[in-house]
Every structure is written in C-alpha cells, then in structure tokens.
Design an enzyme around this catalytic site. Structure first.
Site, PDB file in Angstrom:
ATOM      1  N   GLY A  36       0.789  -1.172  -0.009  1.00 15.34           N
ATOM      2  CA  GLY A  36       0.059  -0.150  -0.113  1.00 15.34           C
ATOM      3  C   GLY A  36       0.896   1.270  -0.082  1.00 15.34           C
ATOM      4  O   GLY A  36       0.657   2.184  -0.716  1.00 15.34           O
ATOM      5  N   HIS A  37       1.797   1.199   1.017  1.00 13.74           N
ATOM      6  CA  HIS A  37       2.701   2.334   0.993  1.00 13.74           C
ATOM      7  C   HIS A  37       3.744   2.491  -0.372  1.00 13.74           C
ATOM      8  O   HIS A  37       3.808   3.632  -0.859  1.00 13.74           O
ATOM      9  CB  HIS A  37       3.793   2.316   2.264  1.00 13.74           C
ATOM     10  CG  HIS A  37       3.134   2.322   3.378  1.00 13.74           C
ATOM     11  ND1 HIS A  37       3.300   1.026   4.182  1.00 13.74           N
ATOM     12  CD2 HIS A  37       2.552   3.203   4.285  1.00 13.74           C
ATOM     13  CE1 HIS A  37       2.764   1.332   5.348  1.00 13.74           C
ATOM     14  NE2 HIS A  37       2.442   2.672   5.431  1.00 13.74           N
ATOM     15  N   GLY A 147      -3.333   6.919   1.276  1.00 11.31           N
ATOM     16  CA  GLY A 147      -4.147   5.706   0.902  1.00 11.31           C
ATOM     17  C   GLY A 147      -5.610   6.057   1.261  1.00 11.31           C
ATOM     18  O   GLY A 147      -6.021   6.534   2.483  1.00 11.31           O
ATOM     19  N   VAL A 176      -4.947  -1.152  -1.619  1.00 12.46           N
ATOM     20  CA  VAL A 176      -4.066  -2.349  -2.036  1.00 12.46           C
ATOM     21  C   VAL A 176      -4.384  -3.518  -1.072  1.00 12.46           C
ATOM     22  O   VAL A 176      -4.368  -3.062   0.044  1.00 12.46           O
ATOM     23  CB  VAL A 176      -2.849  -2.102  -2.136  1.00 12.46           C
ATOM     24  CG1 VAL A 176      -1.870  -3.500  -2.612  1.00 12.46           C
ATOM     25  CG2 VAL A 176      -2.382  -1.040  -2.929  1.00 12.46           C
ATOM     26  N   SER A 186      -0.047  -2.196   8.097  1.00 16.28           N
ATOM     27  CA  SER A 186       1.050  -2.405   9.006  1.00 16.28           C
ATOM     28  C   SER A 186       0.719  -3.691  10.312  1.00 16.28           C
ATOM     29  O   SER A 186       1.228  -4.222  10.560  1.00 16.28           O
ATOM     30  CB  SER A 186       1.877  -1.379   9.366  1.00 16.28           C
ATOM     31  OG  SER A 186       2.219  -0.582   8.340  1.00 16.28           O
TER      32      SER A 186
END
Ligand code: PAF
Length: 284
Positions: A36-37, A147, A176, A186
């Site tokens: 995602g990051h 995001g 994502v 995370s």
C-alpha cells in the site's frame, strides 16, 4: 536516496530539490512499509520530479491504551525498499526533533475529528493533523499521497489543507489488497494465522453491502444491518463501527442513491482493523 533526521536538513534538502521549478511529491508514513505504501511512492514518482518519504511513528496519534510501543518498526527493510523504488529523500526524525520539550501547539480539525475512527480513538486525528501540518511545513510538497484505506484520515487532511489554504494537493490512491481481499495494513503483522483468515470478514462485509446495492437496496439502515450481520457471523471478530457516510463530511447518509462511503472497523483479537468501499448506485 538521502536519509535525513533533522528538520533543518530536511528543509534545506527539500528547498534544494525544488529549485528550477521541480515538483515535489511527499509520502508521509509510520514505516513498516507494505505494498500500500509502495503504491503511494510509485504514484509520487510517476507524477513528481522529486519524491520525499517520511517514517515517523507519531506518538501524538496513539491513545494511552493503544499499540505505540509494539507498533512494528522495520527501518532497515523500509530503507532498502525505498532505495529500490528510487525515492529521493527519506526523513526519519526522532520524537524530540518533532516535539521538542515545551511544544504546545496542536492542530485540530473540529467536527470531522470526532467521527468514525475519531469517535473510537479520541485525540487520534488531532495527532494526525498536527504531525501532518508540521511535516507539510518542513517538506512543503506540491503533492502529498495518502491511501484510501484511511478514508476518515483523508477527509480530515483534505479539510486541514483547505481550511489553512495550504499549497499542497492531496492525492488519494486506491486500497491495495491481499489476494483474499484483506486490505494491506502494517497492523496485519499482529495477526496469528487463524486471525489472518478471520480478518477477511471486513472486506466480505463490504462486498455483501455492495452486492445489496447492486440488487437495488438504497436504504443505509438496511445496508448497515447486512454488513453488521456478516461481522457478527465471524466468531473471531468484534465490531467497532459499521457506517455509511458522505466521504467528505463523514456525516451519516440515509440513502446511498448519490453514492457513499461504506466504512467498517473491527477487532480481530486485540488488533483493530479498518476497511471501506465507495459505493455508487447505478440507476435501475
Ligand atoms: O497514515 C499514516 O501512516 C499516519 O497517520 C500519517 C499520515 C503518516 C501521520 O502520522
């Protein structure tokens, strides 16, 4: 990639990076980077001349009973990933650099900060808005990438930028997901393998709501019941909230005919996860 720990050096590097009209993209993170990051970094690289990333686990956005101490910290791995992607600047300040003793100034986006995650996590969005305002002042990015998974955070930060006339465009990138639909986070690292299976219930509940909308249901109260039932049927999950709101104001909407944000938060064991979808109701 240049790694920088002080505000003074980061300011200098960012001003240097944007000489000659170059555009600067910024991806603020708390580290423990996942796809995602990385998608945010890629989006910044695609759009901007220079990309800066920050890794700072911001104590101000964690409540006293939350996971600040155990929040995953994987700096070496994160640095290697950012190097590979071609980020230009990595800002990794310590807590005292960001909040020196005696710091007394906070940024609060009133109203929005008490909704959704803000209702469950008092003070959370004051912490987020304060750190992001500070980071924006240090980096002065043209574009900042966030995001869609943190939909309430996006609403708060858009309002912050708008209300304070900040010269930065907030760019929101799609969620994502893992192959089975779990939104990348995370905090997924906290899950046991059994909980990892159970965690898919968040996305399943959202898909069930989308299916009901596709079949013509528009009433938010009924849609919320459908979503809540899916969560209730998963023994490992405990619902925090299931809400249907306007994506900008985070106010509840009674009917999804004009589109809405469907957002869920649930505990899987002691891990609080969030997810959301934007539903659009095609005319039938
Ligand atoms: O989304 C996050 O990781 C954090 O809330 C942010 C925006 C980096 C602020 O600490």
């Amino acid at each position: 990639m240049k790694r920088i720990a002080t505000i003074a050096e980061m300011k200098a590097a960012c001003r240097q990076g944007t000489r000659n009209g170059k555009t600067l993209g910024f991806v603020p993170t708390m580290g423990a980077l996942h796809e995602g990051h990385l998608s945010l970094v890629r989006a910044s690289k695609a759009r901007c001349d220079v990309t800066a990333v920050s890794i700072f686990v911001n104590p101000l956005q964690f409540g006293p009973a939350e996971d600040l101490d155990k929040y995953p910290r994987t700096m070496e791995r994160d640095t290697a990933l950012l190097e590979q992607l071609g980020a230009d600047l990595l800002f990794t300040p310590g807590v005292e650099e960001m909040y020196p003793p005696g710091a007394q100034t906070y940024v609060l986006v009133e109203g929005l900060s008490n909704k959704l995650d803000g209702a469950s996590r008092p003070g959370h969005f004051r912490g987020v808005a304060t750190v992001v305002a500070k980071l924006f002042e240090v980096v002065r990015p043209d574009f900042a990438f966030f995001g869609q998974k943190d939909a309430a955070q996006v609403a708060v930060l858009r309002k912050l930028v708008n209300d304070l006339d900040m010269d930065v465009e907030v760019v929101v990138c799609p969620i994502v997901r893992e192959k089975d639909g779990l939104a990348m986070s995370s905090r997924n690292a906290y899950l046991t393998s059994e909980q990892r299976q159970q965690a898919t219930v968040l996305y399943r509940s959202l898909l069930r709501v989308q299916a009901a909308v596709d079949h013509g249901e528009r009433d938010s109260a009924k849609l919320i019941e459908i979503g809540k039932q899916v969560i209730a049927n998963e023994t490992g999950a405990k619902l925090d909230y299931f809400a249907i709101v306007d994506r900008d104001t985070l106010e509840l909407v009674a009917d999804v005919s004009c589109g809405a944000l469907v957002a869920v938060a649930a505990y899987i064991g002691s891990t609080r996860l969030i997810d959301n979808i934007l539903v659009t109701a095609s005319s039938r």
